[in-house]
Design an enzyme around this catalytic site. Structure first.
Site, PDB file in Angstrom:
ATOM      1  N   GLU A 296       0.816  -1.215   0.000  1.00 36.29           N
ATOM      2  CA  GLU A 296       0.000   0.000   0.000  1.00 36.29           C
ATOM      3  C   GLU A 296       0.851   1.267   0.000  1.00 36.29           C
ATOM      4  O   GLU A 296       0.628   2.186   0.785  1.00 36.29           O
ATOM      5  CB  GLU A 296      -0.958   0.004   1.202  1.00 36.29           C
ATOM      6  N   ASP A 369      -8.359  -9.036   3.863  1.00 31.93           N
ATOM      7  CA  ASP A 369      -8.119  -7.943   4.803  1.00 31.93           C
ATOM      8  C   ASP A 369      -9.144  -7.865   5.934  1.00 31.93           C
ATOM      9  O   ASP A 369     -10.086  -7.081   5.844  1.00 31.93           O
ATOM     10  CB  ASP A 369      -8.129  -6.614   4.026  1.00 31.93           C
ATOM     11  N   GLU A 397     -12.462  -2.335  12.131  1.00 33.33           N
ATOM     12  CA  GLU A 397     -12.473  -1.509  10.917  1.00 33.33           C
ATOM     13  C   GLU A 397     -13.589  -1.913   9.953  1.00 33.33           C
ATOM     14  O   GLU A 397     -14.240  -1.057   9.367  1.00 33.33           O
ATOM     15  CB  GLU A 397     -11.114  -1.639  10.222  1.00 33.33           C
TER      16      GLU A 397
HETATM   17  C1  BDP Z   1      -6.082  -2.072   5.943  1.00 37.93           C
HETATM   18  C2  BDP Z   1      -6.350  -0.741   6.556  1.00 37.93           C
HETATM   19  C3  BDP Z   1      -5.170   0.173   6.504  1.00 37.93           C
HETATM   20  C4  BDP Z   1      -3.935  -0.533   7.036  1.00 37.93           C
HETATM   21  C5  BDP Z   1      -3.745  -1.843   6.312  1.00 37.93           C
HETATM   22  C6  BDP Z   1      -2.598  -2.675   6.902  1.00 37.93           C
HETATM   23  O1  BDP Z   1      -7.440  -0.149   5.884  1.00 37.93           O
HETATM   24  O2  BDP Z   1      -5.465   1.312   7.261  1.00 37.93           O
HETATM   25  O3  BDP Z   1      -2.811   0.263   6.906  1.00 37.93           O
HETATM   26  O4  BDP Z   1      -4.901  -2.631   6.429  1.00 37.93           O
HETATM   27  O5  BDP Z   1      -2.877  -3.649   7.570  1.00 37.93           O
HETATM   28  O6  BDP Z   1      -7.128  -2.912   6.294  1.00 37.93           O
HETATM   29  O7  BDP Z   1      -1.431  -2.353   6.680  1.00 37.93           O
END
Ligand code: BDP
Length: 694
Positions: A296, A369, A397
């Site tokens: 990401e 996720d 989340e």
């Molecule tokens: C996702 C979240 C994000 C996190 C990412 C992670 O939306 O905020 O940074 O996972 O685990 O679910 O790195």
């Protein structure tokens, strides 16, 4: 025995009990700050049994800072449990003896009781701490002190929290206020909350904490932060908790004055070694680094044409045998068009056996996720020469933030017990490493944003200590300590908690659907979203819904993600007619009229699931309403308010989802089904710029 005092207290006690009876509920106002450590006064037989004890004795040679702390915790807990009788001294009463050595082992302990004493013993510094909390847990549930016999050791070495907290106090995916780590006032001022945080964690066996976000700021590696980190580490240490930080891979370039962060560059290696030395000079038991790399948009070794193993090993060598590098496997590429669910396996399995001994790879419970339900991550069992750690998300989340009541232990139990088909269950695969939960802790008075979200923090620690515990046992012991020991209360609240996770799955993403949450904040439904820059950010990518059907084909005719599982595991999900309906649309794209095992066509079953989720939440609200006599006013009202929100929002999820699927498939609703309350345009028009945690 202090008779005069005792008499006065006894009258006071009678008066309080009388008032409570008349008012029909406990008289004390509570705000949830005390968590499961509130140790409400015992009554009746349980009280009489505890009153026989005259005190806590620490064996001289076993006196360490931690065992003295353990004794103080026990003393405090006993006083609370004894309530108004706490100051009475029973002459010649039985004692509770703490007799632990000062080893550095895993904290195993025994609690053994006979008529004369309860003896807590063990080989390590933390044995008596864990033993005290183990005993208090039993006593707080009203158990007979003389029949408490425990013999425990943790199932895995690392039982950690990961805080996604930024230096400015914002918590990524935090729904319970601001960060509890006040870097601005540290190191001069350490908030009492951090001590209470340490107590709470120690009481459930948590022994490590990563204090900053995986999307890491390089600040934590600067000289200015070392005294701040040291102050926190010093406060946590007596509670058996080690401090770790998330380390930003590009830090040598960003704050180290180098023109690169290439892990094979000797200057970069020297920079990390120097930083590790500086941290260890201040914090001799510093735990190590957690790293999110090439995920990401975060920097990582692939930016320099190197592998995850190159990056992890370089940092692991900087740390040496002083600590651990925990490297996250949550990766998916910006350019790779293959099914996102396949990418971590594809990147990491070829590296099996290439990581240094002090590296652990941290894997989320599922391949996408933190969704309401995912099959276990195919990496578990697929890297036999690498220590793997399980990362579940405690903060909700994708499960309604802190306003929806969702008890997560059933989800984690499902993952821990999953048979990988490659030499054991997930719990067995992670046993040499551990579990890291993304924390749900913040500055809210009740720590977790909602009273019931405390149960998720609690359950995480308990399962990391003993993955063999059932969700039901955990719910029961938590609720007894947190709210009330009354069996009628416990039966009702435990069944509500146990049903809550399936309810959320059903009103949000039934039958194996996934990631249907609205963009960015991930709160509420957004199944129509299809315009985000990267395909796998869009709910439409996951549902693959159109006029002909719904679901993601992950069999050989589709992405073949199924082939990443052991053949015996894959076999159970290969045929849609035999696949567990909970995973159906995860693995299969099916026509809307596909005949389900229930006998209903898929479309009708999908609607029945949404309706079930909504009905369950109504039932939860009804259950809670009936429990008013058992719960103090403030907490009762807080929970009731949130359940009302959840009732409305379960309907919102159901209605918006059905309206959208109907816009694609053009199908009518089965007879007797309520139509969505609003138009699809209405649901699509909703925006939530103030949603927290984004
Ligand atoms: C996702 C979240 C994000 C996190 C990412 C992670 O939306 O905020 O940074 O996972 O685990 O679910 O790195």
């Amino acid at each position: 025995m202090m008779i005069g005092r005792g008499l006065v207290n006894r009258c006071a006690a009678l008066a309080v009990l009388f008032l409570a009876f008349v008012a029909g509920g406990p008289a004390r106002a509570e705000d949830g700050y005390a968590l499961w450590l509130r140790h409400a006064p015992l009554e009746g037989e349980a009280l009489e049994r505890l009153r026989r004890f005259s005190g806590v004795v620490i064996e001289e040679e076993a006196s360490t800072e931690t065992s003295r702390l353990a004794a103080a915790e026990l003393d405090r807990g006993l006083k609370l449990l004894l309530g108004v009788y706490a100051d009475e001294i029973v002459v010649d009463g039985s004692v509770i003896r703490l007799d632990c050595k000062a080893g550095d082992g895993d904290g195993r302990f025994t609690v053994a009781s006979d008529e004369d004493e309860i003896r807590i013993s063990g080989p390590d510094k933390t044995s008596c701490l864990y033993g005290v909390y183990g005993l208090l847990r039993e006593l707080s549930q009203g158990k007979d002190p003389l029949s408490v016999n425990l013999d425990e050791k943790p199932a895995m070495p690392l039982r950690m929290l990961n805080h996604w907290d930024n230096p400015d106090g914002h918590v990524e995916r935090g729904y319970s206020g601001r960060s509890i780590f006040d870097w601005w006032r540290l190191p001069e001022h350490l908030d009492q909350r951090l001590i209470d945080y340490a107590r709470a964690n120690a009481s459930i066996g948590i022994n490590g904490t990563v204090v900053n976000n995986v999307n890491a700021s390089p600040l934590f590696l600067t000289d200015r932060y070392i005294p701040k980190l040291k102050r926190v580490a010093d406060a946590l240490r007596p509670y058996g908790i080690k401090l770790y930080i998330s380390a930003r891979f590009s830090a040598p370039h960003e704050i180290g004055g180098l023109d690169t962060a290439d892990p094979l560059d000797p200057r970069v290696q020297a920079w990390w070694k120097e930083r590790a030395d500086a941290l260890y000079a201040a914090i001799p038991d510093f735990g190590g680094f957690l790293v999110k790399a090439n995920s990401e948009g975060q920097p990582g070794p692939q930016d320099y044409g190197r592998t995850h193993a190159d990056g992890a090993n370089m940092m692991a060598r900087a740390i040496g045998d002083r600590g651990t590098v925990i490297w996250r496997a949550f990766v998916y590429s910006e350019v790779d068009a293959t099914d996102r669910a396949k990418q971590a396996y594809a990147e990491f399995v070829p590296l099996d056996g290439k990581f240094d001994e002090n590296v652990i790879v941290q894997v989320k419970n599922g391949a996408i996720d933190f969704q309401p339900r995912e099959p276990f991550h195919p990496l578990f069992g697929a890297m036999p020469h690498t220590r793997l750690m399980l990362e579940p998300q405690i903060t909700k989340e994708y499960l309604g933030f802190s306003t929806h009541l969702v008890f997560l232990a059933p989800m984690w139990e499902e993952v821990l017990r999953a048979d990988t088909g490659r030499g054991g269950t997930v719990a067995q695969v992670i046993a040499p490493a551990g579990m890291a939960g993304v924390a749900n802790i913040g500055s809210d008075r009740n720590w977790s944003g909602s009273h019931f979200d405390q149960a998720n923090w609690y359950a995480f620690g308990r399962l990391a200590w003993d993955p063999g515990l059932t969700s039901e046992a955990i719910a029961r012991e938590w609720a007894a300590q947190t709210f009330s020991r009354e069996p009628a209360f416990l039966d009702a609240v435990v069944s509500m908690m146990l049903a809550s996770r399936q309810a959320a799955v059903d009103y949000m993403t039934p039958l194996g659907l996934t990631h249907q949450m609205d963009t960015g904040h991930h709160y509420g439904p957004g199944p129509w979203v299809a315009d985000l820059a990267r395909p796998e950010w869009n709910p439409m990518y996951y549902s693959r819904a159109d006029k002909g059907g719904i679901g993601f084909d992950r069999t050989a005719s589709g992405s073949n993600a199924l082939s990443q599982y052991a053949p015996s595991v894959a076999a159970q999900w290969n045929d849609p007619r035999k696949t567990d309906p909970e995973y159906l649309l995860w693995f299969h794209h099916l026509p809307w009229d596909f005949p389900m095992q229930s006998g209903k066509p898929l479309w009708n079953e999908l609607i029945a699931r949404y309706d079930h989720g909504v009905a369950e939440v109504d039932r939860m609200a009804g259950t809670w309403a009936s429990l008013e006599p058992y719960v103090d006013d403030q907490r009762f009202a807080d929970v009731a308010d949130f359940l009302r929100i959840q009732q409305q929002e379960a309907r919102w999820w159901r209605d918006a989802s059905i309206a959208y699927w109907q816009s694609l498939n053009g199908l009518g609703l089965p007879e007797g089904t309520c139509p969505p309350e609003h138009s699809l345009d209405y649901y699509r028009s909703l925006t939530f710029p103030e949603a927290p945690g984004n």
